[in-house]
Design a protein around this motif. Structure first.
Motif, short mmCIF file in Angstrom:
data_model
loop_
_atom_site.label_atom_id
_atom_site.label_comp_id
_atom_site.label_asym_id
_atom_site.label_seq_id
_atom_site.Cartn_x
_atom_site.Cartn_y
_atom_site.Cartn_z
N PHE A 76 0.83 -1.21 0.00
CA PHE A 76 0.00 0.00 0.00
C PHE A 76 0.86 1.26 0.00
O PHE A 76 0.55 2.23 -0.70
N SER A 77 1.93 1.25 0.78
CA SER A 77 2.75 2.45 0.88
C SER A 77 3.72 2.59 -0.30
O SER A 77 4.13 3.70 -0.65
N SER A 78 4.09 1.47 -0.92
CA SER A 78 5.04 1.52 -2.05
C SER A 78 4.37 1.73 -3.39
O SER A 78 4.90 2.41 -4.27
N GLU A 98 -0.90 3.54 -6.13
CA GLU A 98 -1.63 3.80 -7.37
C GLU A 98 -2.14 2.52 -8.02
O GLU A 98 -3.05 2.55 -8.86
N HIS A 99 -1.55 1.37 -7.68
CA HIS A 99 -1.90 0.11 -8.33
C HIS A 99 -3.05 -0.63 -7.66
O HIS A 99 -3.59 -1.58 -8.23
N VAL A 100 -3.41 -0.25 -6.45
CA VAL A 100 -4.28 -1.09 -5.63
C VAL A 100 -5.72 -1.12 -6.16
O VAL A 100 -6.30 -0.08 -6.48
N HIS A 101 -6.25 -2.33 -6.24
CA HIS A 101 -7.66 -2.55 -6.56
C HIS A 101 -8.34 -3.10 -5.32
O HIS A 101 -8.17 -4.27 -4.96
N PHE A 102 -9.10 -2.28 -4.65
CA PHE A 102 -9.84 -2.75 -3.48
C PHE A 102 -11.11 -3.47 -3.92
O PHE A 102 -11.74 -3.11 -4.91
N VAL A 103 -11.49 -4.48 -3.15
CA VAL A 103 -12.74 -5.20 -3.39
C VAL A 103 -13.69 -4.88 -2.25
O VAL A 103 -13.33 -5.03 -1.08
N ARG A 121 -3.31 -4.90 -11.38
CA ARG A 121 -2.69 -3.62 -11.04
C ARG A 121 -3.34 -2.53 -11.88
O ARG A 121 -3.36 -2.62 -13.11
N TYR A 122 -3.87 -1.53 -11.21
CA TYR A 122 -4.46 -0.40 -11.94
C TYR A 122 -3.34 0.53 -12.40
O TYR A 122 -2.55 1.00 -11.58
N GLU A 123 -3.27 0.78 -13.72
CA GLU A 123 -2.19 1.61 -14.25
C GLU A 123 -2.72 2.74 -15.13
O GLU A 123 -2.02 3.22 -16.01
N SER A 124 -3.97 3.14 -14.88
CA SER A 124 -4.57 4.32 -15.50
C SER A 124 -4.43 4.28 -17.02
O SER A 124 -4.75 3.27 -17.64
N GLY A 125 -3.95 5.35 -17.62
CA GLY A 125 -3.85 5.42 -19.07
C GLY A 125 -2.71 4.63 -19.66
O GLY A 125 -2.49 4.67 -20.88
N ASN A 126 -1.97 3.90 -18.84
CA ASN A 126 -0.84 3.12 -19.35
C ASN A 126 -1.24 1.74 -19.86
O ASN A 126 -0.41 1.05 -20.45
N HIS A 127 -2.49 1.32 -19.63
CA HIS A 127 -2.91 0.01 -20.12
C HIS A 127 -2.95 0.01 -21.64
O HIS A 127 -3.56 0.88 -22.26
N ARG A 128 -2.27 -0.97 -22.23
CA ARG A 128 -2.24 -1.04 -23.70
C ARG A 128 -1.83 -2.45 -24.13
O ARG A 128 -1.05 -3.13 -23.47
N THR A 129 -2.36 -2.88 -25.27
CA THR A 129 -2.06 -4.17 -25.90
C THR A 129 -1.96 -5.27 -24.84
O THR A 129 -2.72 -5.31 -23.89
N LEU A 130 -1.01 -6.20 -25.04
CA LEU A 130 -0.74 -7.23 -24.02
C LEU A 130 0.45 -6.83 -23.16
O LEU A 130 0.84 -7.58 -22.27
N ALA A 131 1.02 -5.65 -23.44
CA ALA A 131 2.23 -5.24 -22.75
C ALA A 131 1.94 -4.75 -21.33
O ALA A 131 2.81 -4.84 -20.46
#
Length: 409
Positions: free
Chosen positions: A167-169, A172-177, A251-261
């Motif tokens: 959480f501290s490191s 931005e990636h955290v997906h809470f359920v 991991r949530y990566e906002s506008g960086n999600h693309r292709t399979l990369a």
């Protein structure tokens, strides 16, 4: 007058590279991030007034300050295998085929089906290749270490995840359920608003008073965390043990999600080492050697280099420098038309997780490490480097894939 974009001069390529990724998290009004020469250019959608632009610029400058000493970080190459043709050129004799951009063709053939931002379905040769690669990573990397298979859930309790410092490191990636609160008024109002709206819309939650319960679980961001949680409060009898597991990670990566990369929901195979320092370091080194032997056998171009995790905190520089100075993280990179892709990593965590989960050996916290493979990234990189026709793949890869197909026919 609305301002639709702002530009931020950045002094070095290393800082620009990090900011191109991180800028998406600076403000929710950011809708586009690109590099133009020495500037980071951020689009603001429908635009913003001068005060809002000044606030966003301030956030971007705060982010850039975290990466100010990136130029001081040395990237050391550990090994390199094969040679790839230059983008747009055929490979020379003995080289793999030229690197291509395969994603649109994978979609056109129906082997990859986009299902949403960072989400795909796999079929046909793409799915076959993923299962083949996973099988070989288990047998050829995990097998010699006598790795025992384990199975983990796709979520993790937030109190356990908290102990990993995730959480501290990487906030931005955290997906809470979470879920709607156990409250009849909330449940009835939700159902009523849903009917009135003719179906789900995000605006429905805004009409309810405190509708969601505080999350006690989060989607799994990495495989190895569950291994350490499963070994909590144990005293090891020997030098250590090795585990292998495959899990969906998120991991949530906002506008960086693309292709399979860079997917939001992806598949990771890990070989995980837990034990005394010499045991973990030796198993990690053996894992590196086994990965190198495998990609050399397959005739793939790749290289292993020192790296650091993308810490999203004010102490980024301290943590990243510590990882690099102590060779705690290596990334295996494969060429793409647009650059390269980290498809695997080799990690040494020292006693961080041994302490966090009270795993001991001879009354001391154990060390941990892992070799991790992002399976969707691997298939993307293989298609980019070798093409979409297995008959044209490098001889070693073609033969090994053929053997796997024959045994799974």
């Amino acid at each position: 007058m609305a301002i639709e974009e702002l530009a931020l001069p950045l002094p070095s390529e290393a800082i620009r590279k990090h900011m191109q990724y991180a800028a998406w998290f600076a403000d929710e009004r950011v809708t586009r991030v690109e590099l133009r020469g020495g500037e980071l250019v951020v689009g603001l959608g429908d635009g913003a007034d001068a005060a809002a632009v000044a606030a966003i610029r301030g956030k971007l400058e705060r982010l850039a300050a975290r990466f100010a000493r990136m130029d001081d970080f040395e990237i050391r190459e550990v090994f390199r295998t094969g040679r790839a043709g230059q983008a747009g050129q055929a490979g020379q004799a003995g080289e793999p085929p030229e690197v291509i951009e395969p994603y649109d063709e994978l979609v056109a053939r129906g082997w990859v089906v986009p299902l949403g931002v960072g989400q795909v379905a796999l079929r046909g040769l793409a799915l076959e290749l993923l299962e083949f690669l996973d099988d070989r990573f288990v047998r050829r990397v995990g097998g010699p270490a006598n790795a025992r298979p384990e199975y983990y859930p796709g979520v993790m309790a937030t109190d356990r995840l908290n102990r990993t410092n995730h959480f501290s490191s990487f906030p931005e990636h955290v997906h809470f359920v979470t879920h709607l609160r156990e409250d009849l008024d909330v449940l009835d109002q939700f159902a009523r608003e849903l009917r009135d709206a003719g179906g789900w819309t995000p605006a429905i939650l805004g009409k309810l008073e405190r509708p969601m319960a505080s999350p006690v679980v989060a989607l799994n961001p990495a495989v190895c965390y569950h291994c350490y949680a499963a070994a909590e409060n144990t005293q090891l009898d020997g030098d250590g043990f090795v585990v292998t597991a495959r899990s969906r990670c998120h991991r949530y990566e906002s506008g960086n999600h693309r292709t399979l990369a860079r997917l939001l929901d992806f598949t990771m195979r890990e070989v995980i080492y837990v034990g005394r320092p010499d045991f973990v370091k030796a198993e990690r080194e053996r894992g590196i050697a086994l990965v190198r032997a495998l990609i050399e056998e397959w005739g793939l171009a790749a290289w292993l280099e020192t790296a650091n995790d993308p810490f999203f905190t004010n102490d980024f520089e301290v943590k990243a420098a510590f990882q690099r100075q102590n060779d705690m993280k290596y990334e295996l990179r494969l060429p793409l038309l647009s650059g390269s892709l980290a498809a695997a990593s080799s990690n040494f965590h020292s006693v961080t997780f041994g302490k966090a989960f009270n795993i001991t050996s001879r009354n001391r916290p154990v060390c941990t490490g892992c070799t991790a493979f992002g399976l969707e990234r691997w298939i993307y990189a293989v298609f980019a480097q070798c093409g979409l026709d297995p008959a044209a793949w490098p001889a070693g890869l073609r033969a090994d894939f053929g053997r796997w197909q024959a045994s799974h026919g």
